[in-house]
Design an enzyme around this catalytic site. Structure first.
Site, PDB file in Angstrom:
ATOM      1  N   HIS A   1      24.083  62.053  50.304  1.00 12.45           N
ATOM      2  CA  HIS A   1      23.120  63.076  50.696  1.00 12.45           C
ATOM      3  C   HIS A   1      22.797  63.121  52.178  1.00 12.45           C
ATOM      4  O   HIS A   1      22.064  63.994  52.624  1.00 12.45           O
ATOM      5  CB  HIS A   1      21.796  62.880  49.959  1.00 12.45           C
ATOM      6  CG  HIS A   1      21.826  63.400  48.565  1.00 12.45           C
ATOM      7  ND1 HIS A   1      21.479  64.701  48.250  1.00 12.45           N
ATOM      8  CD2 HIS A   1      22.185  62.817  47.398  1.00 12.45           C
ATOM      9  CE1 HIS A   1      21.601  64.872  46.950  1.00 12.45           C
ATOM     10  NE2 HIS A   1      22.028  63.751  46.408  1.00 12.45           N
TER      11      HIS A   1
ATOM     12  N   LYS B   1       8.891  72.222  54.482  1.00 13.00           N
ATOM     13  CA  LYS B   1       9.841  71.165  54.120  1.00 13.00           C
ATOM     14  C   LYS B   1       9.247  69.858  54.602  1.00 13.00           C
ATOM     15  O   LYS B   1       8.230  69.870  55.296  1.00 13.00           O
ATOM     16  CB  LYS B   1      11.199  71.401  54.786  1.00 13.00           C
ATOM     17  CG  LYS B   1      11.092  71.724  56.292  1.00 13.00           C
ATOM     18  CD  LYS B   1      12.437  72.090  56.918  1.00 13.00           C
ATOM     19  CE  LYS B   1      12.905  73.479  56.602  1.00 13.00           C
ATOM     20  NZ  LYS B   1      14.118  73.513  55.818  1.00 13.00           N
ATOM     21  N   ARG B   2       9.832  68.707  54.232  1.00 16.66           N
ATOM     22  CA  ARG B   2       9.349  67.443  54.775  1.00 16.66           C
ATOM     23  C   ARG B   2       9.301  67.506  56.295  1.00 16.66           C
ATOM     24  O   ARG B   2      10.132  68.160  56.921  1.00 16.66           O
ATOM     25  CB  ARG B   2      10.256  66.286  54.327  1.00 16.66           C
ATOM     26  CG  ARG B   2      10.107  65.905  52.874  1.00 16.66           C
ATOM     27  CD  ARG B   2       8.693  65.498  52.507  1.00 16.66           C
ATOM     28  NE  ARG B   2       8.278  64.277  53.182  1.00 16.66           N
ATOM     29  CZ  ARG B   2       8.529  63.045  52.768  1.00 16.66           C
ATOM     30  NH1 ARG B   2       9.202  62.847  51.647  1.00 16.66           N
ATOM     31  NH2 ARG B   2       8.115  61.999  53.444  1.00 16.66           N
TER      32      ARG B   2
ATOM     33  N   LYS C   1      14.480  67.977  61.429  1.00 13.34           N
ATOM     34  CA  LYS C   1      14.210  69.332  60.929  1.00 13.34           C
ATOM     35  C   LYS C   1      13.532  70.200  61.993  1.00 13.34           C
ATOM     36  O   LYS C   1      13.407  71.410  61.844  1.00 13.34           O
ATOM     37  CB  LYS C   1      13.359  69.274  59.659  1.00 13.34           C
ATOM     38  CG  LYS C   1      14.111  68.681  58.451  1.00 13.34           C
ATOM     39  CD  LYS C   1      13.199  68.580  57.236  1.00 13.34           C
ATOM     40  CE  LYS C   1      13.840  67.946  56.015  1.00 13.34           C
ATOM     41  NZ  LYS C   1      14.647  68.879  55.195  1.00 13.34           N
TER      42      LYS C   1
ATOM     43  N   THR D   1      18.025  73.100  50.607  1.00 17.59           N
ATOM     44  CA  THR D   1      17.986  73.956  49.427  1.00 17.59           C
ATOM     45  C   THR D   1      16.889  75.012  49.554  1.00 17.59           C
ATOM     46  O   THR D   1      16.969  76.061  48.917  1.00 17.59           O
ATOM     47  CB  THR D   1      17.748  73.148  48.132  1.00 17.59           C
ATOM     48  OG1 THR D   1      16.659  72.247  48.341  1.00 17.59           O
ATOM     49  CG2 THR D   1      18.984  72.392  47.725  1.00 17.59           C
TER      50      THR D   1
ATOM     51  N   LYS E   1      16.422  79.109  48.349  1.00 18.96           N
ATOM     52  CA  LYS E   1      15.280  79.706  47.654  1.00 18.96           C
ATOM     53  C   LYS E   1      14.786  80.941  48.413  1.00 18.96           C
ATOM     54  O   LYS E   1      14.473  81.970  47.806  1.00 18.96           O
ATOM     55  CB  LYS E   1      14.125  78.698  47.541  1.00 18.96           C
ATOM     56  CG  LYS E   1      14.444  77.435  46.779  1.00 18.96           C
ATOM     57  CD  LYS E   1      13.342  76.378  46.986  1.00 18.96           C
ATOM     58  CE  LYS E   1      13.773  75.007  46.509  1.00 18.96           C
ATOM     59  NZ  LYS E   1      12.906  73.916  47.012  1.00 18.96           N
TER      60      LYS E   1
HETATM   61  C1  LIG Z   1      13.114  72.901  47.788  1.00 23.41           C
HETATM   62  C2  LIG Z   1      12.084  71.901  48.142  1.00 23.41           C
HETATM   63  C3  LIG Z   1      12.312  70.975  49.167  1.00 23.41           C
HETATM   64  C4  LIG Z   1      13.580  70.966  49.986  1.00 23.41           C
HETATM   65  O1  LIG Z   1      13.389  71.734  51.164  1.00 23.41           O
HETATM   66  P1  LIG Z   1      14.438  71.705  52.372  1.00 23.41           P
HETATM   67  O2  LIG Z   1      13.938  72.753  53.284  1.00 23.41           O
HETATM   68  O3  LIG Z   1      15.771  72.032  51.809  1.00 23.41           O
HETATM   69  O4  LIG Z   1      14.355  70.341  52.964  1.00 23.41           O
HETATM   70  C5  LIG Z   1      11.318  70.066  49.460  1.00 23.41           C
HETATM   71  N1  LIG Z   1      10.147  70.062  48.786  1.00 23.41           N
HETATM   72  C6  LIG Z   1       9.888  70.939  47.803  1.00 23.41           C
HETATM   73  C7  LIG Z   1       8.577  70.895  47.107  1.00 23.41           C
HETATM   74  C8  LIG Z   1      10.837  71.890  47.447  1.00 23.41           C
HETATM   75  O5  LIG Z   1      10.582  72.754  46.461  1.00 23.41           O
END
Ligand SMILES: *Cc1c(COP(=O)(O)O)cnc(C)c1O
Length: 812
Positions: A357, A545-546, A551, A653, A657
């Site tokens: 990953h 995101k985190r 990032k 991911t 979305k």
């Molecule tokens: C989809 C999702 C992530 C992943 O987000 P990235 O932008 O791809 O790092 C992290 N936390 C939650 C709650 C999510 O639904």
């Protein structure tokens, strides 16, 4: 498919309510009503669950087990009703009682047993496996406390425990009769029995692993798969209770605490290596329990001898955390089932597959040998032997190339290297997006790629469109159905037909109205939760995101600071009014990430209180980002910020979305952003920043100077200095660490290098948004091309390419 009509449902619901609460529905609180609904839904599910299991046992079909330290499921009720095909009936039935289904669903606690993307991926995969009729099950840990809850107080992140089990969790069923014993510590003695070596483990600490099963419901197909989460309990058989009187009470208590610690808490760090013994204990705990239960079940129902295990079972290792599944299966096959090394190794490697990953080096797990040996003596011996045989193969191929061999070894430099063990012990190693897999093959793991070229493959991540489109965005789902029919629900790539409507005036208008409505829904949530008002007519520019340096939330924040300076200078500047939305948790020990949250909040505080710019820009930080919050934010976004340093985000991911919900992406050519660009074309995405080549050249050859950037570009000088000159905070030292990291320490993520390119990209976004038909058409094209990013596609690729399982595979 489950058949329940409205009247039956109403009757069932009222009865269920009375049964569990001992009072009439009319006397119930909303939470009582939620509990009754969830409980009734579970009753419907349990019957299918049992019959699915019976069917698997009867047919002897190949079973997939997805091992993961994290499962970030979110709420279960809404998606359970949707997948059962009864959500509409249920909604109407409840409204006859004057109950709003959405309101009840919102009362459910998230199942937050994960940090972020990796755990959410595991959850999407479970949903897709069940929906595609693939017998695929999860295996993980039932943490007593999930990922921490985040509060923002005085602009800072405060962490509190996520006590998610304090209310009764209707979605789990405890199975004490399926408990397993897991052994830690002790000694291993080798004895000879009838000329064979036997390994006898003594003096260990035994821990009882008790499973809790969670149903994973397929979409309208009567399938209910299993997510098995293990909880650690003390094994009192081991204890001589009479000894308590002899003052051993404290020892018993100590044992109890040390056992319960194993499934107490999820480690709240994301892609940072955490060298804790407890974490190693957690990993072996769930892996050992999981493998033991698979073997036990297989011996009862397997319909095949154990040497055919690899034809009947596939075990997938999600990142390196469950890698000990490999030596654990070896141990069981050899020590308990009597197989010799070669046969055990053949079975094991054919059964196991592994997903990598990340290439962030700090995230590559390794354990100090001493610690490992003491905690898991027999497993260590097995790994030593795997390593010895592997190095022997290397010696034969790379005669005299000691450097290469020691670089590839599983045990080296005083450590056990989990990624190496995972690669050597699996038949398949996959990356999670095309670029990421290429980097694995050509850079990070190139020695392994040359040694095992056929093991490496790509499986680009995906998201379940059932949660992220149908459930999260019902209005958009209706629009798509109205235009192209509903085949996309079973075949998400059918959404491509929606592209024909990209320039249809009426569809564009509806897309716009749906977006406004979703923005209002999120605005109401924000008002209620944080008492913040935002304007649904402004552009929602979203990065959620985190929080992590790679990032680059800082890059986003700096450009907002630049825009603010520009607006003060020129209040008549013609820009689209914007709301900048941030959300995300920082690991509690990750100083720079926590400072990033503080800076964003300080910037928000200043801007939101400046009447000169209030009509044009507003900055909000949404507390406690989690799946249920994402389900509100994603459908409300106009612009999706995917701005990681190229090469660093393995896939991402949330990018998928957002596009599926009709946001336009502004992105670097990183991870799956590249594949999104390939799908929608350059005209329907906004790309900026360093290329892979440029980034890798900087890393290999050097040559990046943050100081040059500061001295060459007055805007960069201004915004970096604004972090330490008292402009946002009277305490000038508060953000010093951010400044130093960007400038003095020559930031390894090239924030300042990409600054100019990012600003220009934002200007393009602004101009595109001002052109209504153009923007709406971009949204439509993104939606139309999002089907390939359904995790159904991803899981079909895993099933046919790696696991050899499922309906599709059988019909090849
Ligand atoms: C989809 C999702 C992530 C992943 O987000 P990235 O932008 O791809 O790092 C992290 N936390 C939650 C709650 C999510 O639904």
């Amino acid at each position: 498919m489950l058949k329940v009509d409205k009247e039956t449902f109403k009757k069932d619901y009222e009865e269920k309510f009375i049964e569990i609460h001992g009072k009439d529905l009319s006397d119930g609180t909303d939470y009582n009503k939620y509990e009754a609904l969830a409980s009734l839904t579970r009753d419907y599910v349990v019957k299918m669950w049992i019959s699915t299991n019976k069917n698997y046992n009867f047919t002897g079909e190949k079973q997939v087990y997805y091992f993961s330290m994290e499962f970030l499921l979110g709420r279960l009720l809404g998606n359970a009703l949707l997948n059962l095909g009864i959500r509409d009936v249920c909604k109407e039935a409840l409204s006859d009682f004057n109950i709003d289904l959405n309101k009840l669903e919102a009362l459910e606690q998230d199942q937050g047993l994960g940090n972020g993307g990796l755990g959410r991926l595991a959850a999407c995969f479970l949903d897709s496996m069940a929906s595609l009729n693939i017998p695929g099950h999860g295996c993980g840990i039932r943490y007593k406390y999930g990922f921490f809850e985040q509060k923002i107080i005085n602009g800072m992140q405060i962490e509190t425990q996520d006590d998610w089990l304090k209310n009764n969790n209707v979605w789990e069923i405890k199975k004490p009769d399926k408990a397993q014993i897991v052994k830690f510590g002790g000694q291993v003695n080798t004895i000879s029995e009838n000329g064979n070596l036997k390994f006898v483990h003594t003096g260990y600490e035994a821990v009882l692993a008790v499973p809790y099963d969670v149903p994973i419901i397929g979409y309208e197909n009567n399938i209910v798969n299993n997510l098995r989460l293990w909880s650690a309990e003390p094994l009192y058989d081991e204890f001589d209770f009479s000894s308590f009187s002899r003052g051993e009470y404290l020892k018993a208590l100590e044992y109890k605490n040390s056992v319960e610690a194993i499934s107490q808490v999820l480690y709240p760090d994301d892609s940072v290596y955490e060298g804790k013994r407890l974490r190693l204990k957690q990993q072996y705990f769930f892996v050992s329990a999981g493998i033991q239960s698979i073997i036990r079940h297989f011996k009862v129902y397997g319909k095949a001898p154990l040497n055919d295990l690899d034809e009947k079972i596939a075990i997938h290792i999600n990142d390196t955390h469950p890698t000990l599944a490999i030596p654990e299966l070896m141990r069981i096959l050899m020590d308990e089932e009597g197989y010799g090394w070669d046969e055990a190794w053949r079975i094991t490697t054919n059964t196991m597959s592994y997903t990598n990953h990340t290439i962030l080096s700090e995230a590559l797990e390794k354990w100090p040998i001493d610690m490992f040996k003491k905690l898991l003596p027999r497993i260590y011996m097995i790994i030593e032997e795997i390593n010895r045989r592997f190095c022997e193969e290397l010696w034969n191929k790379y005669i005299g190339q000691w450097d290469k061999i020691s670089k590839m070894a599983i045990i080296a430099d005083g450590y056990v290297k989990m990624a190496h063990l995972a690669i050597v012990g699996s038949h398949s190693v996959n990356g999670v997006a095309k670029l990421h897999t290429e980097i694995l093959k050509k850079q990070e793991m190139k020695d392994f790629y040359y040694f095992y070229p056929n093991k490496f493959n790509n499986k680009t991540n995906g998201i379940t469109h059932r949660r992220w489109l149908i459930k999260a965005n019902p209005q958009l789902t209706t629009l798509i159905k109205d235009t192209i029919g509903d085949s996309f629900i079973k075949h998400p790539t059918d959404m491509e037909a929606f592209e024909r409507y990209a320039s249809d005036k009426e569809v564009q208008q509806r897309l716009h109205e749906i977006k406004i409505s979703n923005k209002k829904r999120f605005a109401e949530y924000l008002k209620e939760k944080q008492d913040i008002s935002i304007n649904p007519d402004s552009l929602f520019d979203v990065q959620v995101k985190r929080i992590h340096a790679y990032k680059r939330q800082i890059l986003n924040c700096l450009r907002i600071m630049e825009l603010y300076r520009k607006l003060i200078e020129n209040p008549n500047l013609d820009i689209v009014p914007k709301t900048f939305i941030f959300a995300g948790k920082a690991a509690p020990g990750y100083h720079l990430a926590k400072k990033t949250i503080e800076l964003i909040n300080a910037v928000a505080n200043k801007i939101n209180n400046d009447p000169r710019v209030n009509e044009k820009i507003k900055v909000v930080f949404v507390e406690n980002y989690k799946v249920s919050v994402a389900e509100l934010i994603v459908p409300a976004a106009d612009l999706s910020e995917q701005i990681s340093t190229t090469t660093k985000e393995a896939s991402g991911t949330s990018n998928m979305k957002f596009m599926m919900n009709g946001a336009v992406t502004i992105a670097t050519l990183d991870g799956a952003n590249i594949e999104i660009r390939d799908e929608v074309g350059d005209d329907n995405i906004i790309i900026f920043g360093l290329t892979e080549r440029e980034v890798l050249d900087y890393y290999h050859k050097g040559g990046y100077s943050a100081w040059d950037m500061v001295n060459r570009d007055y805007r960069i000088k201004q915004v970096t200095e604004d972090t330490i000159n008292g402009f946002y905070c009277s305490d000038k030292e508060r953000f010093r660490a951010i400044y130093e990291n960007l400038v003095t320490y020559n930031d390894e993520f090239f924030v300042l290098k990409d600054f100019d390119s990012y600003l220009k990209a934002q200007e393009r976004a602004d101009n595109l948004y001002k052109n209504f038909p153009k923007w709406q058409s971009m949204c439509a094209v993104n939606i139309a091309h999002s089907g390939i990013f359904s995790s159904d596609r991803t899981i079909q690729e895993y099933a046919t390419g790696i696991w050899g399982s499922g309906y599709l595979y059988k019909n090849l």
